[in-house]
Design a protein around this motif. Structure first.
Motif, PDB file in Angstrom:
ATOM      1  N   GLY A  46      41.988 -24.121 -10.975  1.00  0.00           N
ATOM      2  CA  GLY A  46      42.797 -25.044 -10.182  1.00  0.00           C
ATOM      3  C   GLY A  46      42.261 -26.464 -10.230  1.00  0.00           C
ATOM      4  N   ILE A  47      40.943 -26.610 -10.179  1.00  0.00           N
ATOM      5  CA  ILE A  47      40.326 -27.942 -10.252  1.00  0.00           C
ATOM      6  C   ILE A  47      40.626 -28.591 -11.597  1.00  0.00           C
ATOM      7  CG2 ILE A  47      38.109 -29.162 -10.380  1.00  0.00           C
ATOM      8  CD1 ILE A  47      37.068 -27.133  -8.274  1.00  0.00           C
ATOM      9  N   ILE A  48      40.476 -27.823 -12.664  1.00  0.00           N
ATOM     10  CA  ILE A  48      40.753 -28.368 -14.005  1.00  0.00           C
ATOM     11  C   ILE A  48      42.217 -28.771 -14.122  1.00  0.00           C
ATOM     12  CG2 ILE A  48      40.921 -27.750 -16.461  1.00  0.00           C
ATOM     13  CD1 ILE A  48      38.349 -26.066 -15.990  1.00  0.00           C
ATOM     14  N   LEU A  49      43.104 -27.920 -13.651  1.00  0.00           N
ATOM     15  CA  LEU A  49      44.538 -28.234 -13.731  1.00  0.00           C
ATOM     16  C   LEU A  49      44.876 -29.463 -12.896  1.00  0.00           C
ATOM     17  CD1 LEU A  49      45.911 -24.590 -13.583  1.00  0.00           C
ATOM     18  CD2 LEU A  49      45.995 -26.131 -15.555  1.00  0.00           C
ATOM     19  N   LEU A  50      44.232 -29.613 -11.752  1.00  0.00           N
ATOM     20  CA  LEU A  50      44.435 -30.804 -10.934  1.00  0.00           C
ATOM     21  C   LEU A  50      44.002 -32.049 -11.704  1.00  0.00           C
ATOM     22  CD1 LEU A  50      45.061 -32.309  -8.291  1.00  0.00           C
ATOM     23  CD2 LEU A  50      42.745 -31.705  -7.523  1.00  0.00           C
ATOM     24  N   GLU A  51      42.846 -31.966 -12.327  1.00  0.00           N
ATOM     25  CA  GLU A  51      42.351 -33.101 -13.103  1.00  0.00           C
ATOM     26  C   GLU A  51      43.276 -33.440 -14.264  1.00  0.00           C
ATOM     27  OE1 GLU A  51      38.294 -32.156 -14.096  1.00  0.00           O
ATOM     28  OE2 GLU A  51      37.642 -32.340 -12.013  1.00  0.00           O
ATOM     29  N   ARG A  52      43.980 -32.450 -14.768  1.00  0.00           N
ATOM     30  CA  ARG A  52      44.935 -32.685 -15.864  1.00  0.00           C
ATOM     31  C   ARG A  52      46.313 -33.084 -15.348  1.00  0.00           C
ATOM     32  NH1 ARG A  52      43.995 -27.506 -19.683  1.00  0.00           N
ATOM     33  NH2 ARG A  52      46.223 -27.817 -19.893  1.00  0.00           N
TER      34      ARG A  52
END
Length: 194
Positions: free
Chosen positions: A8-14
């Motif tokens: 979720g953190i990675i997807l948020l950053e993307r």
């Protein structure tokens, strides 16, 4: 739960907010089923960050409050300090300056007690910017000077640059144009170096 939260953190950053939200909600669901309060609190904070990206400031505050309640129940002072700082930032953005100031102060107390010097610097910088907005220029200068010193000691050039910009604003507001110019100019070097 941890894998879903981190995805979720990675997807948020993307910028993939819907997918980030889905993974974060799954992390919360699993953490709740397994009784992992610490993971649930971290995932709730991550969900609040997603809310912020969607302009849902009040919802973000509610989620941060839920996370803070869990962190306090668990005795997670470090986590509570970070959450209080995040809540203060949202309060600041909403124009709730008294709430923001109170939360920054609570966060500072906790970060100092647990020895999180990096976060002390971050919160001092944010609280100093708030004090400047509120017209408390001497208090703002003291906080920002302390924040700049912490960031310098820790090698955080970008945050040191922001502190210098804010110190320049204070000097400018006080009519000290030469000091303002020097601080603005100094900040440029930190941004080109980071």
């Amino acid at each position: 739960a941890a894998a879903h939260r981190l995805i979720g953190i990675i997807l948020l950053e993307r910028g993939e907010l819907q997918s980030a939200e889905a993974h974060t909600l799954e992390a919360i669901r699993i953490a709740q089923l397994t009784g992992n309060g610490a993971m649930r609190a971290r995932a709730l904070s991550n969900l609040a960050n997603i809310d912020l990206c969607q302009g849902e400031f009040e919802m973000a505050l509610r989620r941060y409050k839920q996370a803070l309640t869990i962190q306090r129940e668990l005795g997670d002072r470090a986590g509570a300090g970070v959450t209080l700082g995040n809540m203060a930032n949202v309060s600041y953005d909403l124009g709730k300056h008294n709430d923001a100031a109170e939360r920054y102060e609570q966060a500072l107390i906790i970060h100092r007690e647990v020895g999180h010097i990096r976060f002390v610097g971050i919160v001092l910088g944010n609280a100093g910017a708030l004090a400047c907005v509120r017209g408390h220029l001497n208090e703002a200068r003291d906080m920002l000077t302390a924040a700049a010193a912490i960031h310098q000691d820790r090698g955080n050039k970008r945050s040191q640059g922001f502190a210098l910009i804010n110190l320049g604003i204070i000097a400018h507001l006080q009519g000290d144009l030469e000091t303002a110019r020097r601080r603005y100019s100094s900040s440029l070097a930190f941004f080109s170096a980071s």
